[in-house]
Design a protein around this motif. Structure first.
Motif, PDB file in Angstrom:
ATOM      1  N   GLY A  98      32.263   6.751 -42.268  1.00 14.69           N
ATOM      2  CA  GLY A  98      33.151   7.853 -42.629  1.00 14.69           C
ATOM      3  C   GLY A  98      32.785   8.575 -43.906  1.00 14.69           C
ATOM      4  N   GLY A  99      31.776   8.094 -44.647  1.00 16.72           N
ATOM      5  CA  GLY A  99      31.378   8.760 -45.892  1.00 16.72           C
ATOM      6  C   GLY A  99      29.989   9.357 -45.762  1.00 16.72           C
ATOM      7  N   THR A 100      29.784  10.508 -46.380  1.00 11.92           N
ATOM      8  CA  THR A 100      28.482  11.157 -46.331  1.00 11.92           C
ATOM      9  C   THR A 100      27.516  10.404 -47.230  1.00 11.92           C
ATOM     10  OG1 THR A 100      29.489  13.296 -45.917  1.00 11.92           O
ATOM     11  CG2 THR A 100      27.245  13.314 -46.765  1.00 11.92           C
ATOM     12  N   THR A 101      26.369  10.003 -46.675  1.00 10.80           N
ATOM     13  CA  THR A 101      25.347   9.324 -47.474  1.00 10.80           C
ATOM     14  C   THR A 101      24.245  10.285 -47.874  1.00 10.80           C
ATOM     15  OG1 THR A 101      24.139   8.621 -45.505  1.00 10.80           O
ATOM     16  CG2 THR A 101      25.760   7.085 -46.410  1.00 10.80           C
ATOM     17  N   ALA A 102      24.126  11.414 -47.167  1.00 10.44           N
ATOM     18  CA  ALA A 102      23.107  12.405 -47.505  1.00 10.44           C
ATOM     19  C   ALA A 102      23.503  13.756 -46.947  1.00 10.44           C
ATOM     20  CB  ALA A 102      21.758  11.995 -46.936  1.00 10.44           C
ATOM     21  N   PHE A 103      23.139  14.784 -47.672  1.00 11.56           N
ATOM     22  CA  PHE A 103      23.359  16.134 -47.194  1.00 11.56           C
ATOM     23  C   PHE A 103      22.138  16.955 -47.572  1.00 11.56           C
ATOM     24  CE2 PHE A 103      25.045  20.359 -46.933  1.00 11.56           C
ATOM     25  CZ  PHE A 103      25.808  20.292 -45.787  1.00 11.56           C
ATOM     26  N   LEU A 104      21.434  17.457 -46.561  1.00 10.20           N
ATOM     27  CA  LEU A 104      20.199  18.207 -46.780  1.00 10.20           C
ATOM     28  C   LEU A 104      20.333  19.631 -46.248  1.00 10.20           C
ATOM     29  CD1 LEU A 104      17.652  15.538 -45.447  1.00 10.20           C
ATOM     30  CD2 LEU A 104      18.430  15.839 -47.804  1.00 10.20           C
ATOM     31  N   CYS A 105      19.697  20.566 -46.921  1.00 10.13           N
ATOM     32  CA  CYS A 105      19.558  21.932 -46.426  1.00 10.13           C
ATOM     33  C   CYS A 105      18.098  22.069 -46.000  1.00 10.13           C
ATOM     34  CB  CYS A 105      19.901  22.942 -47.511  1.00 10.13           C
ATOM     35  SG  CYS A 105      21.635  22.876 -48.018  1.00 10.13           S
ATOM     36  N   LEU A 106      17.901  22.364 -44.717  1.00  9.03           N
ATOM     37  CA  LEU A 106      16.565  22.396 -44.131  1.00  9.03           C
ATOM     38  C   LEU A 106      16.146  23.824 -43.796  1.00  9.03           C
ATOM     39  CD1 LEU A 106      17.094  19.449 -41.613  1.00  9.03           C
ATOM     40  CD2 LEU A 106      16.143  19.327 -43.932  1.00  9.03           C
ATOM     41  N   ALA A 107      14.940  24.191 -44.206  1.00  9.60           N
ATOM     42  CA  ALA A 107      14.378  25.501 -43.885  1.00  9.60           C
ATOM     43  C   ALA A 107      13.412  25.336 -42.717  1.00  9.60           C
ATOM     44  CB  ALA A 107      13.629  26.061 -45.090  1.00  9.60           C
ATOM     45  N   PRO A 108      13.340  26.312 -41.815  1.00 13.02           N
ATOM     46  CA  PRO A 108      12.357  26.223 -40.730  1.00 13.02           C
ATOM     47  C   PRO A 108      10.940  26.129 -41.301  1.00 13.02           C
ATOM     48  CG  PRO A 108      13.882  28.019 -40.323  1.00 13.02           C
ATOM     49  CD  PRO A 108      14.132  27.532 -41.719  1.00 13.02           C
TER      50      PRO A 108
END
Length: 176
Positions: A98-108
């Motif tokens: 239930g908790g976020t362990t990672a958050f990434l912004c991905l570019a093509p």
């Protein structure tokens, strides 16, 4: 018989043991927290990601060398908590209990000449150009600029990354 300074020496030893215990605990918790992350969630800015299986809720991904044809995404930003990614980026969020362990912004990270499948729910995935899944082919990749006017007459579409580093992808129909 009591020796002078033994109490002080005992206190110093106890203090050093307490400090060591705290350091071991903090390092251990950090290792445990990091070990619960997937290899993709451990990726750093500049690393590339392959989408093995797309899903809106449970994609299977893996880090790969950025020169690989399978390197569909490049990590543009990495956060410990949920953050809005730029419109040019795809969001990747990994949760555990239930908790976020990672958050990434991905570019093509499309390769010139390669074909991709684009889905509004699952993002991009590299596919064979002759496949019925192929929705577009990258005709030209222009690094350092985000300008659709750089695409020639043979391009029927484009994808722009306007955040640094800027990239223009000129696209066309996939061919067998």
């Amino acid at each position: 018989m009591k020796f002078p300074g033994t109490r002080l020496l005992a206190r110093i030893v106890l203090a050093l043991v307490a400090v060591a215990a705290v350091v071991v605990t903090v390092a251990g918790c950090s290792l445990i927290e990091n070990s619960s992350k997937s290899d993709t969630a451990k990726a750093k800015v500049g690393d590339c990601i392959n989408v093995i299986e797309s899903s809106a809720v449970d994609s299977k991904t893996e880090p790969v060398d950025c020169s690989s044809d399978k390197a569909v995404y490049k990590v543009a930003q990495s956060f410990d908590k949920k953050t809005e990614c730029a419109a040019d980026y795809t969001s990747y969020e990994e949760t555990l209990s239930g908790g976020t362990t990672a958050f990434l912004c991905l570019a093509p990270n499309f390769k010139e000449g390669s074909c991709y499948n684009e889905s509004t729910t699952t993002g991009y995935k590299q596919v064979e150009c002759g496949s019925s899944e192929a929705t577009f082919r990258v005709l030209k990749r222009i690094d350092g600029q985000a300008d659709e006017l750089l695409c020639g007459a043979d391009a029927d579409g484009f994808r722009l990354i306007e955040a640094d580093p800027k990239v223009t992808f000129c696209t066309g129909k996939p061919k067998a």
